[in-house]
Design an enzyme around this catalytic site. Structure first.
Site, PDB file in Angstrom:
ATOM      1  N   HIS A  61       0.856  -1.192   0.000  1.00  0.00           N
ATOM      2  CA  HIS A  61       0.000   0.000   0.000  1.00  0.00           C
ATOM      3  C   HIS A  61       0.888   1.238   0.000  1.00  0.00           C
ATOM      4  O   HIS A  61       1.620   1.467   0.964  1.00  0.00           O
ATOM      5  CB  HIS A  61      -0.918  -0.004   1.231  1.00  0.00           C
ATOM      6  CG  HIS A  61      -1.847  -1.180   1.252  1.00  0.00           C
ATOM      7  ND1 HIS A  61      -3.081  -1.166   0.639  1.00  0.00           N
ATOM      8  CD2 HIS A  61      -1.707  -2.425   1.772  1.00  0.00           C
ATOM      9  CE1 HIS A  61      -3.663  -2.344   0.808  1.00  0.00           C
ATOM     10  NE2 HIS A  61      -2.855  -3.127   1.482  1.00  0.00           N
ATOM     11  N   LEU A  62       0.828   2.015  -1.079  1.00  0.00           N
ATOM     12  CA  LEU A  62       1.668   3.221  -1.175  1.00  0.00           C
ATOM     13  C   LEU A  62       0.886   4.478  -0.797  1.00  0.00           C
ATOM     14  O   LEU A  62       1.453   5.553  -0.695  1.00  0.00           O
ATOM     15  CB  LEU A  62       2.263   3.338  -2.582  1.00  0.00           C
ATOM     16  CG  LEU A  62       3.185   2.180  -2.986  1.00  0.00           C
ATOM     17  CD1 LEU A  62       3.721   2.385  -4.399  1.00  0.00           C
ATOM     18  CD2 LEU A  62       4.336   2.014  -2.001  1.00  0.00           C
ATOM     19  N   ASN A  93      -6.610   0.675  -3.030  1.00  0.00           N
ATOM     20  CA  ASN A  93      -7.497   1.312  -2.036  1.00  0.00           C
ATOM     21  C   ASN A  93      -6.958   2.667  -1.579  1.00  0.00           C
ATOM     22  O   ASN A  93      -6.751   2.915  -0.399  1.00  0.00           O
ATOM     23  CB  ASN A  93      -7.759   0.382  -0.848  1.00  0.00           C
ATOM     24  CG  ASN A  93      -6.500  -0.023  -0.109  1.00  0.00           C
ATOM     25  OD1 ASN A  93      -5.402   0.059  -0.641  1.00  0.00           O
ATOM     26  ND2 ASN A  93      -6.665  -0.465   1.122  1.00  0.00           N
ATOM     27  N   ASP A 304       2.405  -6.944   2.493  1.00  0.00           N
ATOM     28  CA  ASP A 304       1.205  -6.160   2.819  1.00  0.00           C
ATOM     29  C   ASP A 304       1.620  -4.877   3.546  1.00  0.00           C
ATOM     30  O   ASP A 304       0.966  -4.456   4.511  1.00  0.00           O
ATOM     31  CB  ASP A 304       0.199  -6.985   3.630  1.00  0.00           C
ATOM     32  CG  ASP A 304      -1.188  -6.339   3.690  1.00  0.00           C
ATOM     33  OD1 ASP A 304      -1.403  -5.312   3.009  1.00  0.00           O
ATOM     34  OD2 ASP A 304      -2.045  -6.862   4.417  1.00  0.00           O
ATOM     35  N   PHE A 322      -6.228  -0.945  10.573  1.00  0.00           N
ATOM     36  CA  PHE A 322      -5.485  -2.195  10.428  1.00  0.00           C
ATOM     37  C   PHE A 322      -4.219  -1.964   9.601  1.00  0.00           C
ATOM     38  O   PHE A 322      -4.232  -1.183   8.655  1.00  0.00           O
ATOM     39  CB  PHE A 322      -6.334  -3.233   9.687  1.00  0.00           C
ATOM     40  CG  PHE A 322      -7.521  -3.747  10.458  1.00  0.00           C
ATOM     41  CD1 PHE A 322      -7.380  -4.820  11.330  1.00  0.00           C
ATOM     42  CD2 PHE A 322      -8.783  -3.176  10.290  1.00  0.00           C
ATOM     43  CE1 PHE A 322      -8.482  -5.324  12.025  1.00  0.00           C
ATOM     44  CE2 PHE A 322      -9.891  -3.676  10.975  1.00  0.00           C
ATOM     45  CZ  PHE A 322      -9.741  -4.750  11.849  1.00  0.00           C
TER      46      PHE A 322
HETATM   47 ZN    ZN Z   1      -5.979  -7.107   2.177  1.00  0.00          ZN
END
Ligand code: ZN
Length: 424
Positions: A61-62, A93, A304, A322
């Protein structure tokens, strides 16, 4: 450029002393002896350190666009390079969600401006990841998306997932799934188990993940799509994926370092640096994930990498978002826990982080051979160092591994023969 006196893994997984010659971003020769070095350009003395193909992380996730206070494409890419990664695939996302060709292009532009590691964008399955309406897969593929996923949330409707898989299969594109049934996890922050009981928290059950894995395997069988399962964390998911592979369904899967190293019993207290999704599960689940990785049921390791600000993580176990960061600790954690202790071969760890992701996602990288892109990582296997979140290149400091004493730290990273990280 020549990288002299590097330890490289041969086909049998044995370390050999080699000299690697790089020309125009490509590995042009791998030699045992080196005589004349005229015109070879820069010489790097590896001094017996381990040289491996650059690590590949297919789940990160950047945070850009929209959450630049957590991370940007540039800070994320620098953190990746520092962790020895040369190719990373970023989740959609963001805000706005990567559900249009414009946002795919935006991420690619940011990655090019950063000029560090190779950044491969995923695009969303549904608009705004709301699960209501499919995105335009053809336009997103055309813009450069490498696969479709609503990571961060599960696609709740089986019909929606089936439609997505049908279209993706027709385009020879993979569907990558965050597996989670929302009806089973409402109000939950940690897994079911001793920790949840002790602190009076509502626990996330294993079925919340495995129900989607099972459903999607059946849909993959029906549609023929390449289905890839995100961050597998339960014994039941491993079992379902193993069975599906046995009967030839096109399923692949990934697992994160924290799900191989930590169980819910290890959580020291109500510290949100131990909160991630999927959560830390039971010791039995950890063992099942390790067994799955060893027998190839779980094909690849991903971090992740999920940076959050200090303020967000300070909200406590129930309210904090999270996720934990992953780039800068992944290799040393796994090397120290599994290879240095003699449990795994070094070649297995390297393969699950290089050649295997390249195979699963058909990437032209992940191997150390003549003619391959010079995406390379030099690793010091001897020096022991403590995990110090303050030293991270990532904006995120949210890790449960602070203070862990580890070996196997990356010291230099090259992308297409260009140094993108050098440890001071
Ligand atoms: Zn996920």
């Amino acid at each position: 450029m020549i990288i002299k006196n590097a330890s490289v893994l041969n086909e049998e997984g044995v370390l050999e002393r080699k000299h690697i010659v790089v020309q125009d971003g490509i590995i042009s020769a791998i030699k045992s002896e080196i005589e004349a070095v005229d015109g070879a350009g820069e010489i790097i003395e590896a001094d017996g350190k381990l040289l491996i193909p650059g690590l590949i992380d297919m789940h990160v996730h950047l945070r850009e666009p929209g959450f630049e206070h957590k991370e940007t494409v540039e800070t994320g890419a620098r953190s990746a390079a520092k962790g020895g990664f040369t190719t990373i695939a970023c989740m959609p996302n963001t805000r706005p969600v990567t559900d249009s060709p414009e946002i795919v292009q935006f991420v690619k532009d940011k990655a090019r401006e950063a000029g560090l590691v190779k950044v491969l964008p995923y695009a969303a399955i549904t608009k705004s990841e709301l699960g209501r309406e499919l995105t335009d897969f053809a336009a997103l593929k055309e813009a450069g998306a490498i696969g479709f996923t609503d990571d961060g949330v599960g696609v709740q409707s089986a019909q929606m997932m089936k439609d997505a898989m049908k279209i993706a299969a027709g385009m020879d594109m993979p569907v990558i799934a965050h597996c989670e049934d929302n009806s089973l996890v409402e109000g939950c922050a940690v897994a079911e188990g001793t920790f949840a009981d002790k602190h009076g928290l509502k626990g996330i059950p294993n079925e919340s993940e495995a129900i989607h894995v099972g459903r999607d395997i059946l849909l993959a069988e029906a549609t023929g799509v390449h289905y890839h399962v995100c961050h597998v964390s339960t014994e039941q998911s491993v079992r379902l994926i193993r069975q599906a592979k046995e009967i030839g369904i096109k399923v692949t899967a990934e697992v994160c370092p924290h799900h191989l190293l930590l169980s819910e019993e290890d959580i020291p207290g109500l510290d949100a640096n131990w909160k991630m999704n999927p959560p830390l599960r039971s010791r039995r689940d950890v063992e099942a994930c390790i067994a799955g990785l060893l027998d190839g049921t779980l094909d690849i390791i991903v971090t992740d990498h999920a940076p959050h600000s200090k303020e967000e993580k300070a909200k406590g176990m129930q309210l904090a978002p999270f996720g934990i960061v992953g780039f800068e600790t992944a290799f040393p954690l796994l090397y120290t826990a599994f290879v240095a202790t003699g449990k795994w071969d070094l070649s297995l760890l390297v393969q699950r982080m290089t050649a295997d992701p390249a195979r699963v996602f058909r990437l032209n990288t992940g191997s150390l051979k003549v003619g391959a892109p010079a995406d390379l990582t030099l690793i010091d296997l001897t020096a022991e160092k403590e995990v110090d979140p303050a030293s991270f290149a990532s904006k995120g400091r949210n890790t449960p591994f602070a203070g862990w004493k580890l070996k196997g730290w990356p010291v230099m990273t090259w992308v297409d023969g260009r140094a993108v990280w050098t440890e001071e």
